[in-house]
Structure formats: C-alpha cells, structure tokens
Enzyme design. Structure first.
Site, PDB file in Angstrom:
ATOM      1  N   LYS A  54       4.024   6.661   9.892  1.00 49.99           N
ATOM      2  CA  LYS A  54       3.011   5.640   9.594  1.00 49.99           C
ATOM      3  C   LYS A  54       2.238   5.273  10.861  1.00 49.99           C
ATOM      4  CE  LYS A  54       5.603   4.142   5.587  1.00 49.99           C
ATOM      5  NZ  LYS A  54       6.572   3.234   4.955  1.00 49.99           N
ATOM      6  N   GLN A  98       9.929  -2.043   6.407  1.00 49.53           N
ATOM      7  CA  GLN A  98      10.471  -0.790   5.861  1.00 49.53           C
ATOM      8  C   GLN A  98      11.732  -1.076   5.048  1.00 49.53           C
ATOM      9  OE1 GLN A  98       8.875   2.126   6.052  1.00 49.53           O
ATOM     10  NE2 GLN A  98      10.438   3.224   4.921  1.00 49.53           N
ATOM     11  N   ASP A 121       1.907  -3.522   1.554  1.00 51.96           N
ATOM     12  CA  ASP A 121       2.844  -2.719   0.768  1.00 51.96           C
ATOM     13  C   ASP A 121       2.872  -3.166  -0.702  1.00 51.96           C
ATOM     14  OD1 ASP A 121       4.210  -0.493   1.518  1.00 51.96           O
ATOM     15  OD2 ASP A 121       5.946  -1.550   2.335  1.00 51.96           O
TER      16      ASP A 121
HETATM   17  N1  GUN Z   1      10.907   2.848   1.678  1.00 50.31           N
HETATM   18  C1  GUN Z   1      10.606   3.937   0.924  1.00 50.31           C
HETATM   19  N2  GUN Z   1       9.301   3.904   0.566  1.00 50.31           N
HETATM   20  C2  GUN Z   1       8.773   2.799   1.100  1.00 50.31           C
HETATM   21  C3  GUN Z   1       7.474   2.213   1.083  1.00 50.31           C
HETATM   22  O1  GUN Z   1       6.507   2.722   0.496  1.00 50.31           O
HETATM   23  N3  GUN Z   1       7.348   1.064   1.770  1.00 50.31           N
HETATM   24  C4  GUN Z   1       8.378   0.474   2.414  1.00 50.31           C
HETATM   25  N4  GUN Z   1       8.155  -0.667   3.045  1.00 50.31           N
HETATM   26  N5  GUN Z   1       9.588   0.962   2.441  1.00 50.31           N
HETATM   27  C5  GUN Z   1       9.782   2.128   1.787  1.00 50.31           C
END
Ligand code: GUN
Length: 291
Positions: A54, A98, A121
């Site tokens: 990211k 995350q 998110d």
């Molecule tokens: N863990 C797996 N996929 C994601 C996501 O799209 N966002 C976040 N914050 N955690 C994740």
C-alpha cells in the site's frame, strides 16, 4: 467455451494513472497532496506485506504515506491514541487500520474511532450501517468489494435481476460485496461453511464471487455455463518447481472453470490490484472532501 479473462492488473493500472494525474493537478494548483496513514499492530507477515504494498502504491501515484506500527502487545488505549493522533493530523486524509488486529483488541471500537471523513477503508460501523440500508449512502465503500464492482462493470455484466452467489461472509469482502450487489438489484445468496449442497447453489449463479480462502475449492462443475466468476482468494500451495517453493492460487480451480464460465478473474492479477487502486481512489476523494 473458453472464458474471457478479466484483467484486473490492467484495469487497476489505468485507474492508478488517472489518480496520479489528478494528484499532480491538485499539487500544481496549490492544493494539499493527499495523505494516507496505515496502522499496523503486531507482526502478521501477510499484513506486513499488504501494508508495504500500500505504501509503495501511494508513492507511485504521488500520495504521501505515513506508517504507524505497534507491537502485538499494544493496549487498546495505545492503538486508539494512534488513531486519535492521525485523526487530528491535517496531512492525513485517510486512515487504514490493517486487519486482523491481534487477539484481545476490540476491532469495532478501533474502527469506530476513525474520523468518518478519513475512513478510506469503509469499515467504520456507520459506513457499513449505511451500506446495509436502503436510501443511505456510505461516505466510503470497502476497497475489495468496490474493486469487484468495477471489474464487473468493466466486464459489461448486467447485474439488474441477475442471480449473484457470494461464497464467504467476511466483514472485509463477503458481506459488503453482497450488499453492493443487492444495491445494484441483483438477487443475492450468501453461502458459508454451513450451506447445504454448495455446488447446487453456486450452479444457479450468473455472477459468482468466491471469497472463502480455500485453495481451488470451486470446481468446473460448480459453475453454470456462461457465468461470470470473480476469484478473491489468495492461497499459497506448495510447489517444488516454483522458486519460492509455493505458488499462489485462488478459491477457484482456474483451469477447469475457465472452460465453463463466460468471464473469470485470474489469481494473481485479478481482484488484488483493484483493492489497492480503490484505496488510492478513496484517499484522493478524502483529500477532496477536506478541501
Ligand atoms: N486485511 C485484509 N484485507 C484488508 C483490507 O482491505 N483492509 C484492511 N484494513 N485490512 C485488510
């Protein structure tokens, strides 16, 4: 019939180029550069890789990124203090915590602490609640489900009245994508580990979304001829011929299903790149909302 391959990598690249151009225009116009902050708690190796990806993606499109890492034994108050600090930082337009958080932390409280305008998110309980209700609009939609909807759009799928089957009911993918499909007037069935005669249900699908995390579970005879299949799974399977000793496969047995479906996403190169592209898009939008 051999299915059309829905090239998520190419679609995501196009989106990223558009985002990069728009970021540059903002900066040229004297507006603030968009900023994304990630919060990583603990040392889950997959999460570390995702967060790194990211940051790299942000860098490529000119989005400033900020990284906060906390140890696995961080307290609820420690994590919330980091969120509070990022909420108050004007350089940060989007905050991504995350998931999963280490056991013992209250995920809902952490996500609910993120300022709604920075919830790129889309996991804030209020955003999810709005997604689940008719006539309400979430400020942000979760990235993987949003990316899936773009792939369906790009593949020219008409969702109106279509039968959609979602395998998996996770908060991150299964549930929100089911809600998005419903909002587009698909008739949606959500399947899970207790579903009886799963192949009979998936065979009804015009659109099949596989998001269970089980390597190659969906076989050729689980799919209706002419269906559109979106494979969200990323599973490691041992492969002594591969350099790393493993390779990545989806939740769908690609070689079998591509002979039955009208269109299918590959793994890798399907849904994965779209998730990150949508995160960048949401972050740019968050910056615009703050102007
Ligand atoms: N863990 C797996 N996929 C994601 C996501 O799209 N966002 C976040 N914050 N955690 C994740």
């Amino acid at each position: 019939m051999t299915a059309k391959i829905i090239d998520g990598k190419a679609i995501a690249e196009r989106l990223r180029a558009q985002i990069a151009a728009e970021v540059q225009q903002r900066v040229d116009a004297g507006l603030p550069r968009p900023g994304l902050a990630t919060v990583l708690v603990g040392d889950n190796p997959a999460s570390q890789i995702y967060v790194r990806m990211k940051h790299k993606a942000c860098e490529q499109v000119g989005i400033q990124s900020f990284s906060r890492t906390l140890p696995a034994d961080a307290s609820q108050a420690d994590v919330e203090a980091v969120v509070d600090e990022l909420n108050a930082d004007p350089r940060v337009h989007g905050i991504l915590v995350q998931l999963p958080l280490p056991p013992g932390l209250d995920e809902e409280r952490v996500l609910g602490r993120i300022r709604l305008e920075k919830d790129v998110d889309g996991f804030h309980p209020l955003n999810i609640g709005r997604l689940a209700q008719k006539g309400r609009e979430p400020l942000f939609v979760p990235c993987t489900p949003a990316g899936i909807m773009v792939l369906l759009e790009e593949a020219g799928v008409n969702l109106e009245g279509a039968r959609a089957v979602v395998l998996g009911r996770s908060n991150i993918v299964g549930m929100p994508v089911a809600l998005l499909l419903l909002r587009r007037n698909a008739t949606v069935t959500v399947c899970h580990s207790r579903t009886r005669d799963l192949p009979a249900v998936t065979r009804e699908a015009d659109v099949l979304i596989a998001a269970v995390g089980r390597a190659e579970m969906v076989r050729g005879d689980w799919v209706k001829p002419g269906a559109v299949v979106i494979d969200v799974g990323v599973n490691r399977v041992e492969d002594p011929t591969a350099k790393k000793g493993y390779r990545l496969v989806g939740d769908v047995a690609f070689d079998e299903v591509k002979e039955v479906a009208a269109a299918i996403t590959p793994v890798p190169g399907g849904v994965g790149p779209m998730t990150i592209a949508m995160l960048l898009k949401n972050t740019l939008r968050a910056a615009k909302l703050a102007d």
